[in-house]
Design a protein around this motif. Structure first.
Motif: not given
Length: 474
Positions: A411-437
């Motif tokens: 349902l989320g807007f994107t010119p190339h559906p579907p919209l994929i959102l992820a929580v990622i964890e970086f090597d060395g620590g730190g999590r971030f919520r972002c879009e996958l492309t």
């Protein structure tokens, strides 16, 4: 002259099968694919990715770059320096001059020419998003890509190749043109200018060989670039006969998979030649367009150990060719489709963008010096131990990460559906919520390895909102 100390290339993930064009519009089906910049990519983001690949080999040179030359015939902005966003995304020093060389395909050859004679560390970024009217040769044979080259005269940076000569001839030739208010180029009948270009190519090539004190048969690699297809074939044939070397080397494979990325084509061919060359060999790059330019280099011993991490031909052979022709036309603005019923996006404001430029453009996080907790986005107060203003900055654009969890939003807007959102964890620590492309729904999973990629989130009121997304490591 100065030396080439690093290079990199970037080819987008998506491919359009040329046969898909004929399936929709009719006519003879052509073979192969062309590289397509995604809906969230433009020449600026392509340039950032190519420059990141180049600087990855010499991270110590990031702070010494004094000139950034961005060459493109498809600038996202007019009356605004596109190179400034690349400068910010790379985290170059404030005193580094960043300028555009935009408006014509020949600007790429010009940027290489200027950088090869500069006394200061100069980063050349070439990128283009090529298109044409639906069914045209430009649409079929074009392509999207970026390439970057770092030139330096400092002895502490071992040269990959020495620039031993360059030569150029210029002529006012009315063969290809595009006015600022039109999206595609107009071309004249190529047979009328083919002979002009072959004559100019002979003159520039002879001049370059004389300056380099070489005979034609002493060249080991030859690359010929340009958008004038008849002249390209004619010049390549003539110079191949003189040198005994097949012009373009692996360019046929690049052309079949990537297409011709205009301003970036000379860079892509040069990167491919460097990928295949051995130390002590000579190579010539010939660029056709509004005249002819020739650059001659001799490779050095450091090339063996410090080639680009990803060869130019590697991403050309990868990518997804499942892009529907309708999506391609939509991304390029030739098909006006009904958008999702969502509120209109808001453009980013200038003041907060400037205040958070390190995070927004450079993806610079912070780490607490007391407990070591990484903060994304950067913060003054540690989220773990609550200490204040005890942080060090960390660039995370090159740090790999892992998908912890994700959601697929239809349902989320994107010119190339579907919209994929992820929580990622970086090597060395730190999590971030972002879009996958550059990721298909059926390939995403927890544990997937990803890396960050500079993208255009949206365009609203004529403002491009650049930030970072995650893309799979392939």
């Amino acid at each position: 002259m100065t030396s080439l100390v690093a290079y990199g290339a970037y080819v987008p993930y998506f491919r359009l099968r040329r046969s898909a064009i004929a399936t929709v519009l009719g006519g003879r089906a052509a073979g192969g694919t062309r590289a397509v910049a995604s809906y969230d990519e433009d020449s600026t983001t392509l340039g950032v990715e190519a420059a990141r690949a180049a600087l990855a080999a010499v991270p110590e040179a990031r702070g010494s770059v004094r000139n950034l030359l961005f060459a493109t015939a498809t600038p996202p902005y007019l009356d605004k320096t596109n190179a400034a966003a690349i400068h910010a995304a790379l985290g170059l020093a404030p005193e580094a001059m960043a300028v555009d060389m935009a408006g014509a395909v020949r600007s790429g050859a010009g940027a290489l020419h200027l950088a090869s004679g500069s006394a200061e560390d100069t980063l050349v970024v070439l990128a283009d998003v090529r298109t044409g009217l639906p069914g045209s040769a430009d649409e079929r044979d074009g392509g999207d890509a970026g390439a970057a080259f770092l030139f330096s005269g400092r002895p502490e940076l071992p040269p990959l190749a020495e620039v031993i000569a360059h030569a150029s001839v210029t002529a006012e030739i009315l063969d290809r043109r595009r006015t600022p208010d039109t999206p595609v180029s107009t071309t004249s009948e190529e047979r009328f200018t083919e002979q002009v270009y072959t004559r100019l190519a002979d003159a520039a090539f002879d001049d370059a060989l004389e300056r380099a004190e070489l005979r034609a048969e002493q060249l080991d690699h030859l690359a010929v670039a340009g958008l004038h297809q008849r002249a390209l074939r004619s010049v390549a044939g003539r110079l191949s006969a003189r040198t005994g070397k097949t012009a373009d080397g692996n360019a046929d494979g690049l052309a079949k998979a990537v297409g011709n990325p205009g301003t970036a084509q000379p860079g892509l061919l040069l990167a491919d030649a460097l990928d295949r060359a051995e130390p002590g060999q000579t190579l010539a790059l010939v660029v056709i367009g509004d005249g002819v330019s020739v650059l001659v280099l001799r490779t050095c011993a450091a090339l063996t150990d410090r080639r680009a991490a990803v060869p130019a031909a590697a991403p050309a052979a990868a990518g997804s060719d499942r892009l529907p022709y309708g999506d391609y036309l939509t991304w390029r603005g030739f098909l006006d489709r009904q958008p999702a019923a969502r509120p209109k996006p808001q453009p980013p404001a200038a003041a907060p963008s400037l205040r958070r430029a390190g995070w927004k453009y450079g993806f610079v996080a912070s780490r607490c010096t007391d407990c070591g907790t990484r903060q994304l986005p950067p913060a003054r107060v540690c989220t773990n131990c609550r200490t204040i203003d005890k942080m060090t900055e960390e660039r995370l654009d090159g740090t790999p990460a892992t998908v912890v969890t994700y959601t697929v939003d239809h349902l989320g807007f994107t010119p190339h559906p579907p919209l994929i959102l992820a929580v990622i964890e970086f090597d060395g620590g730190g999590r971030f919520r972002c879009e996958l492309t550059d990721a298909a729904e059926d390939e995403v999973h927890a544990g997937m390895r990803v890396t960050m990629s500079f993208r255009r989130l949206l365009t609203a009121d004529g403002v491009h909102n650049y930030f970072w997304k995650a893309r799979p490591v392939r």
